[in-house]
Design a protein around this motif. Sequence first.
Motif, PDB file in Angstrom:
ATOM      1  N   HIS A 231     -61.976  48.371 -63.728  1.00 18.47           N
ATOM      2  CA  HIS A 231     -61.888  49.188 -62.519  1.00 18.47           C
ATOM      3  C   HIS A 231     -61.301  50.540 -62.900  1.00 18.47           C
ATOM      4  O   HIS A 231     -60.228  50.610 -63.506  1.00 18.47           O
ATOM      5  CB  HIS A 231     -61.007  48.514 -61.466  1.00 18.47           C
ATOM      6  CG  HIS A 231     -61.570  47.238 -60.940  1.00 18.47           C
ATOM      7  ND1 HIS A 231     -62.433  47.193 -59.865  1.00 18.47           N
ATOM      8  CD2 HIS A 231     -61.397  45.946 -61.351  1.00 18.47           C
ATOM      9  CE1 HIS A 231     -62.773  45.934 -59.633  1.00 18.47           C
ATOM     10  NE2 HIS A 231     -62.152  45.159 -60.516  1.00 18.47           N
ATOM     11  N   HIS A 244     -63.815  55.458 -57.078  1.00 21.85           N
ATOM     12  CA  HIS A 244     -63.692  54.195 -57.797  1.00 21.85           C
ATOM     13  C   HIS A 244     -65.032  53.810 -58.415  1.00 21.85           C
ATOM     14  O   HIS A 244     -66.080  53.948 -57.774  1.00 21.85           O
ATOM     15  CB  HIS A 244     -63.222  53.094 -56.838  1.00 21.85           C
ATOM     16  CG  HIS A 244     -63.282  51.706 -57.411  1.00 21.85           C
ATOM     17  ND1 HIS A 244     -64.270  50.801 -57.079  1.00 21.85           N
ATOM     18  CD2 HIS A 244     -62.469  51.067 -58.301  1.00 21.85           C
ATOM     19  CE1 HIS A 244     -64.065  49.655 -57.718  1.00 21.85           C
ATOM     20  NE2 HIS A 244     -62.981  49.803 -58.464  1.00 21.85           N
ATOM     21  N   THR A 246     -66.640  50.503 -61.082  1.00 20.87           N
ATOM     22  CA  THR A 246     -66.316  49.207 -61.671  1.00 20.87           C
ATOM     23  C   THR A 246     -67.498  48.696 -62.479  1.00 20.87           C
ATOM     24  O   THR A 246     -68.664  49.001 -62.167  1.00 20.87           O
ATOM     25  CB  THR A 246     -65.929  48.196 -60.575  1.00 20.87           C
ATOM     26  OG1 THR A 246     -65.524  46.972 -61.172  1.00 20.87           O
ATOM     27  CG2 THR A 246     -67.092  47.929 -59.628  1.00 20.87           C
ATOM     28  N   VAL A 293     -54.677  52.486 -59.872  1.00 19.22           N
ATOM     29  CA  VAL A 293     -55.424  51.313 -59.437  1.00 19.22           C
ATOM     30  C   VAL A 293     -54.701  50.055 -59.903  1.00 19.22           C
ATOM     31  O   VAL A 293     -54.191  49.986 -61.029  1.00 19.22           O
ATOM     32  CB  VAL A 293     -56.878  51.327 -59.967  1.00 19.22           C
ATOM     33  CG1 VAL A 293     -56.935  51.314 -61.486  1.00 19.22           C
ATOM     34  CG2 VAL A 293     -57.678  50.171 -59.386  1.00 19.22           C
ATOM     35  N   VAL A 295     -54.999  45.594 -59.624  1.00 14.65           N
ATOM     36  CA  VAL A 295     -55.847  44.459 -59.267  1.00 14.65           C
ATOM     37  C   VAL A 295     -54.972  43.233 -59.010  1.00 14.65           C
ATOM     38  O   VAL A 295     -54.182  42.827 -59.868  1.00 14.65           O
ATOM     39  CB  VAL A 295     -56.873  44.146 -60.379  1.00 14.65           C
ATOM     40  CG1 VAL A 295     -57.733  42.945 -59.985  1.00 14.65           C
ATOM     41  CG2 VAL A 295     -57.750  45.363 -60.650  1.00 14.65           C
ATOM     42  N   ILE A 304     -58.544  44.817 -54.857  1.00 14.77           N
ATOM     43  CA  ILE A 304     -58.358  46.049 -55.613  1.00 14.77           C
ATOM     44  C   ILE A 304     -57.577  47.027 -54.744  1.00 14.77           C
ATOM     45  O   ILE A 304     -57.987  47.341 -53.620  1.00 14.77           O
ATOM     46  CB  ILE A 304     -59.708  46.672 -56.013  1.00 14.77           C
ATOM     47  CG1 ILE A 304     -60.684  45.591 -56.510  1.00 14.77           C
ATOM     48  CG2 ILE A 304     -59.495  47.755 -57.061  1.00 14.77           C
ATOM     49  CD1 ILE A 304     -60.168  44.777 -57.665  1.00 14.77           C
TER      50      ILE A 304
END
Length: 313
Positions: A231, A244, A246, A293, A295, A304
Amino acid sequence: VDGMRTDIAVSDEGVIHVAWIAQEGVSPVATPAYFVRYVRSYDGGSNFTTPVSVSGTVRFDILTMDGNAHSGNGPSFSTLDLELDSRGNPRVVYAFNHSSDGNTAKFSTNPDNIYFNHSENGGASWLPGNGAIVVNDTVTDGVTEGYSTAFPRMVIDQRENIFITYQRGTSAGTATDDIMLTRVDQSTTPFKMELFGQSGNAGSTGGVRVTPNGSLHQSPDIAIGTGDILHLVFFNPAEEDIEHKTLLADLWHVVSSRGWDNTANGVDVASFRPLATNNAAIDVPATFYFPTVVVDKVSHPDRIYAIYKHATS
């Protein structure tokens, strides 16, 4: 705990690892020299080992940003990131100017680099000895952003793969800085960088470009999710958006639509107006803006989270 000029990581065994950017005077050089110091503690922080330099005797100069690499007009600061593998071995990535006197780099084609050092014995010693591994491309001609790089961030996946993201270019305003991603090749001792270029071309250096060419993207952060999903978050100043992207870690070097799709912007997370002229919540322009970021892998599916300063009015 992730910092920018100081970083802390704690192993599963409770060993505290700390790295920070330090400066010192080195005769006969008049200006300070910079390097990354490292210590660790086995007793919860009551006592620490003697500080060492992760690059040994090699020293650097601090970065100067905002498109004025040596004019003194931009902000001057370097950043680092410290992470541990599953065995408690520390890895450090950091950004410096390669000249330790602040002068010779004026005449160099690769003054501002991303550097990497690693320890394979819990921090007792560091590789490469009296040196550092250069992460970014220093040989390709014709790159609009030049050779200047900054703001490295690092993550280690469940298989011990080490991924490093960074910003190529150190400008502001209407520049075209890029978000880059690369992976460490651990097949040798000391390690080296995997050979992929900005377009996913094997055999080149510096890693792949994640964001569209010709537009400005800054200040990346990276995290790993369940199943080794990468991410990335970063800031798009032109559109005033935190974005963002991923991708499965195994596809990290793929830049087409089945990978990072580096001709397209990321998904919008939130907005931030970086100029004080149209944002009453800030007093001065945000030359660089750093979203984070995180997770949550305990939840199913992963959650997220983007953490950032919110100010849009």
